[in-house]
Design a protein around this motif. Structure first.
Motif, mmCIF file in Angstrom:
data_model
loop_
_atom_site.group_PDB
_atom_site.id
_atom_site.type_symbol
_atom_site.label_atom_id
_atom_site.label_comp_id
_atom_site.label_asym_id
_atom_site.label_seq_id
_atom_site.Cartn_x
_atom_site.Cartn_y
_atom_site.Cartn_z
ATOM 1 N N SER A 259 -6.007 -7.441 7.290
ATOM 2 C CA SER A 259 -5.561 -6.497 6.148
ATOM 3 C C SER A 259 -5.425 -7.010 4.588
ATOM 4 C CB SER A 259 -4.078 -6.291 6.242
ATOM 5 O OG SER A 259 -3.002 -7.247 6.291
ATOM 6 N N MET A 260 -5.660 -8.422 4.476
ATOM 7 C CA MET A 260 -5.662 -8.795 3.080
ATOM 8 C C MET A 260 -6.963 -9.536 2.915
ATOM 9 S SD MET A 260 -2.247 -11.155 3.558
ATOM 10 C CE MET A 260 -2.519 -11.676 5.135
ATOM 11 N N THR A 261 -7.204 -9.588 1.536
ATOM 12 C CA THR A 261 -8.582 -10.249 0.889
ATOM 13 C C THR A 261 -8.379 -11.541 0.852
ATOM 14 O OG1 THR A 261 -8.449 -8.506 -0.654
ATOM 15 C CG2 THR A 261 -9.945 -10.224 -1.341
ATOM 16 N N GLU A 262 -7.213 -12.033 0.689
ATOM 17 C CA GLU A 262 -6.736 -13.395 0.615
ATOM 18 C C GLU A 262 -5.207 -13.589 0.823
ATOM 19 O OE1 GLU A 262 -7.651 -17.835 -1.861
ATOM 20 O OE2 GLU A 262 -8.593 -15.802 -2.564
ATOM 21 N N TRP B 107 2.004 -5.132 7.603
ATOM 22 C CA TRP B 107 0.758 -5.371 7.456
ATOM 23 C C TRP B 107 -0.054 -4.015 7.100
ATOM 24 C CZ3 TRP B 107 -3.051 -3.375 10.762
ATOM 25 C CH2 TRP B 107 -2.678 -3.103 11.970
ATOM 26 N N HIS B 108 0.776 -2.876 7.762
ATOM 27 C CA HIS B 108 -0.105 -1.655 7.731
ATOM 28 C C HIS B 108 -0.303 -1.211 6.078
ATOM 29 C CE1 HIS B 108 -0.226 -0.611 12.183
ATOM 30 N NE2 HIS B 108 1.020 -0.998 12.070
ATOM 31 N N PHE B 109 0.977 -1.619 5.546
ATOM 32 C CA PHE B 109 0.753 -1.318 4.157
ATOM 33 C C PHE B 109 -0.463 -1.937 3.390
ATOM 34 C CE2 PHE B 109 5.462 -0.483 4.323
ATOM 35 C CZ PHE B 109 5.349 0.940 3.838
ATOM 36 N N CYS B 110 -0.643 -3.155 3.592
ATOM 37 C CA CYS B 110 -1.635 -3.930 3.073
ATOM 38 C C CYS B 110 -3.056 -3.538 3.827
ATOM 39 C CB CYS B 110 -1.664 -5.361 3.594
ATOM 40 S SG CYS B 110 -0.104 -6.368 3.131
ATOM 41 N N ARG B 111 -3.116 -3.322 4.902
ATOM 42 C CA ARG B 111 -4.638 -2.494 5.483
ATOM 43 C C ARG B 111 -5.070 -1.237 4.753
ATOM 44 N NH1 ARG B 111 -4.372 -0.063 11.067
ATOM 45 N NH2 ARG B 111 -3.396 1.567 10.004
ATOM 46 N N GLU B 112 -4.136 -0.285 4.553
ATOM 47 C CA GLU B 112 -4.496 0.942 3.739
ATOM 48 C C GLU B 112 -4.694 0.526 2.172
ATOM 49 O OE1 GLU B 112 -5.060 3.279 5.508
ATOM 50 O OE2 GLU B 112 -4.437 2.652 7.402
ATOM 51 N N VAL B 113 -4.252 -0.082 1.809
ATOM 52 C CA VAL B 113 -4.364 -0.509 0.367
ATOM 53 C C VAL B 113 -5.993 -1.129 0.261
ATOM 54 C CG1 VAL B 113 -3.791 -1.713 -1.670
ATOM 55 C CG2 VAL B 113 -2.249 -0.727 -0.397
#
Length: 405
Positions: free
Chosen positions: A47-50, A16-22
């Motif tokens: 960490s996600m938009t959807e 989820w760290h990848f997602c958060r930083e993106v």
């Protein structure tokens, strides 16, 4: 606004760290997974938009419909990634079907997933590989063994990690393996290489240029760890030696790596052999995704940086200004449950608590290669790291940790 679809944002647990930083870089992060939304952690949800839940990620039609939904709602998909070896072929098919221009396509799979297909591209990079033979029948396998000698290694041509990898040392073992083989799953047989595994880990931009580089060393064979239920050790290097740096960059160029986090494995020979002299670097395999488990976190600990953000910066800007701080060794020990260690958990923490960066239980899905209880600790000197290994594995009669090349 750019759109990233991330497959399985909840597993491994650190992804989820990848997602958060993106997302922090202003992109839409659109997760697809099989865990109910309510069971995701607050960090994962945030960490996600959807997020789109499917019954199983193994059902391509369900995942296809999820991607179609996101494409309809958010527009063109710029990236689709899982950063996970298991999903690379499905990722490629989805890129084909939705014409996602970044990342590998199905036509790339033979050279990046099949160990036999990798050989030609290593040749183009000027890096030697082990002699090999596709498993067929006893007589032809035995003819290959007559050429290279026992022992030989057999493993799935399209396999993940060291799963179902075996060292064969006799005709009896060869016959036993062939009797178990289903004859439908392609297996590759290679000459045995007496070596330690050295990796080249890097993040490449869309121009095929590295924006971050490091590497690790695995003194013990992952195959032996998996097959013998052993403890697991490896470490992130303090500095990447020139020969691994050169081999890694040449391999990335030969394979056409762009916009990816990669983990390439090489052998460093322990002795003079048919393939080269002691200390030489030869090819093992490429992995077009980050090193598994907690390796990204260990890279952060070793180099005082944030590889999750560097990867996200590559996605958003194709470059990064994320600094590297002080450099250290980051050592990993994965201890097995049920073993008696001279130094128990409390004793280990009392002596090395200031060095510990992360201590955690390993998920069952990862434990065959990584152990059950993980300790990650940073050290500025090789001597301190070696002492940590001796203490953490004191049950063992001998622990060999190679000197830095």
């Amino acid at each position: 606004m750019k759109n990233l679809i991330f497959i399985s944002p909840n597993f491994p647990s650190n992804y989820w760290h990848f997602c958060r930083e993106v997302k922090n870089n202003g992109m839409n992060v659109l997760g697809i997974g099989d865990q109910p939304y309510d069971e995701l952690t607050d960090e994962q949800r945030g960490s996600m938009t959807e997020y789109y839940k499917v019954d199983t990620l193994m059902d391509y039609d369900q995942v296809y419909r999820a991607v179609a939904f996101f494409a309809f709602k958010y527009g063109r998909i710029d990236f689709l990634e899982s950063n996970n070896e298991f999903w690379l072929e499905q990722d490629a098919k989805l890129r084909d079907d939705f014409n996602i221009k970044s990342g590998f396509r199905t036509s790339d799979m033979p050279r990046i997933r099949y160990k036999s297909g990798m050989k030609e591209y290593y040749r183009r990079a000027g890096i030697p590989t082990a002699r090999w033979h596709m498993v067929d029948d006893f007589d032809r396998c035995r003819a290959f063994i007559d050429e290279v000698g026992y022992p030989v290694i057999v493993k799935p041509d399209n396999g993940v990690g060291a799963n179902d990898t075996w060292k064969l040392s006799t005709d009896v073992q060869l016959n036993d393996f062939l009797a178990r083989w289903d004859e439908h799953t392609p297996y590759i047989m290679e000459e045995f290489i007496d070596a330690e595994v050295n990796s080249y880990d890097a993040i490449y931009n869309a121009e095929g240029e590295p924006i971050f580089e490091t590497g690790n060393v695995t003194p013990d064979s992952i195959m032996d760890i998996v097959n013998n239920d052993g403890n697991s050790i490896y470490y992130i290097r303090k500095r990447l030696p020139d020969d691994i740096l050169k081999a890694g960059r040449a391999t990335a160029k030969a394979f056409g790596v762009k916009s990816r986090f990669i983990h390439f494995e090489f052998f460093r020979l322990k002795s003079d052999q048919h393939i080269g002299k002691a200390g030489d670097v030869v090819a093992l395999e490429v992995n077009m995704r980050p090193s598994g488990g907690f390796s990204p976190d260990m890279m952060n600990f070793a180099h005082s940086t944030d590889v999750y953000k560097i990867w996200a910066d590559m996605m958003a800007y194709d470059k990064t200004d994320m600094p590297l701080g002080s450099h250290a060794y980051c050592a990993y020990v994965g201890r097995r449950d049920g073993k008696h260690f001279v130094m128990d958990h409390d004793s280990l923490m009392q002596k090395y608590g200031e060095n510990m960066c992360l201590v955690t239980r390993i998920p069952q899905a990862l434990s065959p290669a990584m152990g059950d209880m993980a300790y990650m600790a940073a050290f500025f000197s090789r001597r301190e790291m070696d002492e940590f290994y001796r203490d953490a594995l004191a049950e063992e009669n001998v622990i060999e940790v190679p000197t830095e090349a």
